[in-house]
Design an enzyme around this catalytic site. Structure first.
Site, mmCIF file in Angstrom:
data_model
loop_
_atom_site.group_PDB
_atom_site.id
_atom_site.type_symbol
_atom_site.label_atom_id
_atom_site.label_comp_id
_atom_site.label_asym_id
_atom_site.label_seq_id
_atom_site.Cartn_x
_atom_site.Cartn_y
_atom_site.Cartn_z
ATOM 1 N N TYR A 198 -6.151 11.046 3.844
ATOM 2 C CA TYR A 198 -4.332 10.996 3.442
ATOM 3 C C TYR A 198 -4.431 11.752 2.132
ATOM 4 O O TYR A 198 -5.429 12.292 1.834
ATOM 5 C CB TYR A 198 -3.212 9.614 3.473
ATOM 6 C CG TYR A 198 -3.475 8.947 4.977
ATOM 7 C CD1 TYR A 198 -2.654 10.211 6.434
ATOM 8 C CD2 TYR A 198 -4.345 8.482 5.230
ATOM 9 C CE1 TYR A 198 -2.550 9.343 7.316
ATOM 10 C CE2 TYR A 198 -4.013 7.100 6.226
ATOM 11 C CZ TYR A 198 -3.834 8.036 7.342
ATOM 12 O OH TYR A 198 -3.453 7.798 8.848
ATOM 13 N N ARG A 218 -8.505 2.252 -2.614
ATOM 14 C CA ARG A 218 -8.706 2.260 -1.867
ATOM 15 C C ARG A 218 -9.385 3.441 -1.132
ATOM 16 O O ARG A 218 -8.371 5.066 -1.706
ATOM 17 C CB ARG A 218 -7.413 1.371 -0.548
ATOM 18 C CG ARG A 218 -8.482 1.987 0.593
ATOM 19 C CD ARG A 218 -7.824 1.195 1.869
ATOM 20 N NE ARG A 218 -8.950 -0.283 2.200
ATOM 21 C CZ ARG A 218 -8.544 -0.097 3.928
ATOM 22 N NH1 ARG A 218 -7.843 0.536 3.946
ATOM 23 N NH2 ARG A 218 -9.744 -0.922 3.996
ATOM 24 N N GLN A 230 1.022 -0.971 -0.160
ATOM 25 C CA GLN A 230 -0.108 0.708 -0.277
ATOM 26 C C GLN A 230 0.596 1.477 0.022
ATOM 27 O O GLN A 230 1.714 1.316 0.909
ATOM 28 C CB GLN A 230 -0.965 -0.006 1.381
ATOM 29 C CG GLN A 230 -2.004 1.220 0.748
ATOM 30 C CD GLN A 230 -2.519 0.986 2.025
ATOM 31 O OE1 GLN A 230 -2.698 1.800 3.652
ATOM 32 N NE2 GLN A 230 -4.266 1.299 2.167
ATOM 33 N N GLY A 257 -9.927 -6.442 9.076
ATOM 34 C CA GLY A 257 -8.187 -5.942 9.016
ATOM 35 C C GLY A 257 -7.931 -6.320 10.700
ATOM 36 O O GLY A 257 -7.653 -7.626 10.358
HETATM 37 C C1 LIG Z 1 -4.002 -1.040 13.658
HETATM 38 C C2 LIG Z 1 -4.917 -0.789 12.451
HETATM 39 C C3 LIG Z 1 -4.441 0.115 11.482
HETATM 40 C C4 LIG Z 1 -5.257 0.068 10.290
HETATM 41 N N1 LIG Z 1 -3.897 1.003 8.826
HETATM 42 C C5 LIG Z 1 -4.177 1.590 8.321
HETATM 43 C C6 LIG Z 1 -3.058 1.541 6.933
HETATM 44 O O1 LIG Z 1 -2.032 1.241 6.765
HETATM 45 N N2 LIG Z 1 -3.835 1.692 5.749
HETATM 46 C C7 LIG Z 1 -4.997 1.764 5.768
HETATM 47 O O2 LIG Z 1 -5.423 1.801 4.547
HETATM 48 N N3 LIG Z 1 -6.157 1.871 6.823
HETATM 49 C C8 LIG Z 1 -5.020 1.495 7.751
HETATM 50 N N4 LIG Z 1 -6.495 0.415 8.810
HETATM 51 C C9 LIG Z 1 -7.931 0.393 8.367
HETATM 52 C C10 LIG Z 1 -8.270 -0.645 8.235
HETATM 53 O O3 LIG Z 1 -7.245 -1.323 6.825
HETATM 54 C C11 LIG Z 1 -8.796 -1.022 8.206
HETATM 55 O O4 LIG Z 1 -10.017 -0.349 7.099
HETATM 56 C C12 LIG Z 1 -10.419 -0.943 9.126
HETATM 57 O O5 LIG Z 1 -9.506 -1.667 10.316
HETATM 58 C C13 LIG Z 1 -11.650 -1.891 9.915
HETATM 59 O O6 LIG Z 1 -11.906 -2.942 8.840
HETATM 60 P P1 LIG Z 1 -12.170 -3.957 10.628
HETATM 61 O O7 LIG Z 1 -13.597 -3.663 10.126
HETATM 62 O O8 LIG Z 1 -12.326 -5.565 9.841
HETATM 63 O O9 LIG Z 1 -11.394 -3.890 10.568
HETATM 64 C C14 LIG Z 1 -5.596 0.252 10.435
HETATM 65 C C15 LIG Z 1 -6.759 -0.508 10.804
HETATM 66 C C16 LIG Z 1 -6.267 -0.779 12.019
HETATM 67 C C17 LIG Z 1 -7.391 -1.391 13.394
#
Ligand SMILES: Cc1cc2nc3c(=O)[nH]c(=O)nc-3n(C[C@H](O)[C@H](O)[C@H](O)COP(=O)(O)O)c2cc1C
Length: 355
Positions: free
Chosen positions: A179, A226, A99, A313
């Site tokens: 971002y 994304r 990414q 995630g």
């Molecule tokens: C610890 C953590 C770090 C994350 N870092 C990023 C990231 O670097 N880039 C990004 O696009 N989204 C990031 N996200 C968002 C996740 O990609 C995802 O959209 C979010 O966890 C919701 O999905 P889920 O409900 O399955 O957890 C992060 C989420 C978490 C929990």
């Protein structure tokens, strides 16, 4: 055993993803020297049964940095570090995209020797940056010149080349979560009056040029973008969310981008309609949804045709063999939020596989 559509392979002209349970990009703050390492490789290899892994946000340049201990993808050392990761994932039979990340105004002067972070416009906004000294309020950024914008687009291309050299199967342009590309796209943070501001055609230019840079290196089928229209994180806002994002989706469709990774909470508050079905109609590549899905809601998203795959995630943090757990309908382990961003193995590589 139920036959889950979620676990069926997903074919494109370029890939055969072994299932539709993809791993969402997640910053984990385990690269103190900004280089992916053996521990990073172990973490991702443990999760290689995902149909596709999208790495944590990986900065494309020094200026793109805006979070503590996150890895980059623009130096030889970083390429070597990531090569360990891609090799380990490939040996385990998985596929992995990097990414590409630029934090823009969501960064902090502490990452830039006191210099201001950059953005489309010099507007105050309300957010927090995760600095080495802990969370700090963000500052009013400095507006980028057109020359800086163009050199930043070149940084995306350099980073994509580095990703290719490191053995990644493709890249995802991080256009979500407030971002830099999203800061240009939405009219709240972008008040420019040049070719990169004003009407949506101009506001989308940065995102599309960054995408084109990735396409020049990987070809469109290996590029994901994304987007997160309904995520206000980092103080985002747009006066016509649907119009803005559908313009972007149509422009990505025109480029034949392989994947659109659409973030929108699976459960929206009453009165809000999902934008995902509208985006889905306009996009003929693979359509990936995320935010708050579980086994059943994800299965329904695939079965109803809303999506081709779902990214998970937090569930992937604590359940490295998530597809197998879905197959067995096994209990899911909760993730420990206290160890999301801290260094070390704890809460990173020590979540067990099913017995
Ligand atoms: C610890 C953590 C770090 C994350 N870092 C990023 C990231 O670097 N880039 C990004 O696009 N989204 C990031 N996200 C968002 C996740 O990609 C995802 O959209 C979010 O966890 C919701 O999905 P889920 O409900 O399955 O957890 C992060 C989420 C978490 C929990």
């Amino acid at each position: 055993m139920t036959e889950l559509k979620l676990l069926s392979p997903l074919k494109t002209d370029t890939f055969e993803f072994r299932n539709r349970v993809f791993m969402a990009p997640m910053t984990r703050g385990r690269s103190p020297d900004r280089v992916a390492n053996e521990l990073t490789a172990r973490y991702y290899a443990q999760r290689a049964t995902a149909g596709l892994i999208i790495t944590e946000g990986t900065q494309i340049s020094e200026q793109a940095i805006g979070w503590t201990n996150t890895p980059g993808i623009y130096t030889d050392e970083q390429i070597e570090g990531w090569r360990k990761v891609t090799q380990a994932v490939h040996e385990a039979g998985g596929l992995i995209f990097a990414q590409l990340w630029h934090t823009g105004r969501a960064s902090h002067p502490d990452f830039h020797g006191g210099a201001l972070p950059v953005a489309p416009s010099a507007l105050p906004f309300n957010s927090q940056a995760f600095t080495p000294e802990g969370p700090k309020p963000t500052v009013t950024p400095r507006a980028m010149t057109v020359e800086e914008i163009q050199s930043t687009i070149l940084d995306y291309e350099i980073a994509a080349r580095a990703a290719k050299a490191a053995g990644f199967d493709g890249v995802e342009v991080h256009g979500a979560n407030g971002y830099l590309p999203a800061q240009f796209l939405e009219d709240g943070p972008n008040k420019r009056t040049d070719a990169y501001g004003g009407p949506v055609e101009n506001r989308a230019r940065f995102l599309l040029e960054a995408t084109d840079a990735a396409i020049r290196v990987f070809g469109p089928s290996r590029v994901s973008v994304r987007l997160s229209p309904r995520i206000p994180y980092n103080d985002m806002g747009d006066s016509d969310l649907e119009g803005t994002y559908m313009f972007a989706v149509e422009a990505l469709e025109a480029r034949k981008v392989g994947m659109l990774h659409f973030m929108e909470p699976a459960q929206l508050p009453d009165g809000l309609d999902l934008l995902a079905p509208e985006a889905r109609k306009r996009f003929t590549g693979k359509f990936i949804v995320n935010v708050g899905y579980d086994r059943d809601t994800a299965e329904r998203a695939i079965a109803t045709g809303l999506a081709d795959a779902v990214t998970f995630g937090t569930l992937f943090i604590s359940n490295p063999d998530l597809p197998e757990r879905f197959r067995r309908d096994a209990a899911l382990a909760p993730s420990d939020t206290a160890t999301y961003y801290v260094g070390g193995e704890q809460g990173y590589t020590d979540y067990p596989l099913l017995g």
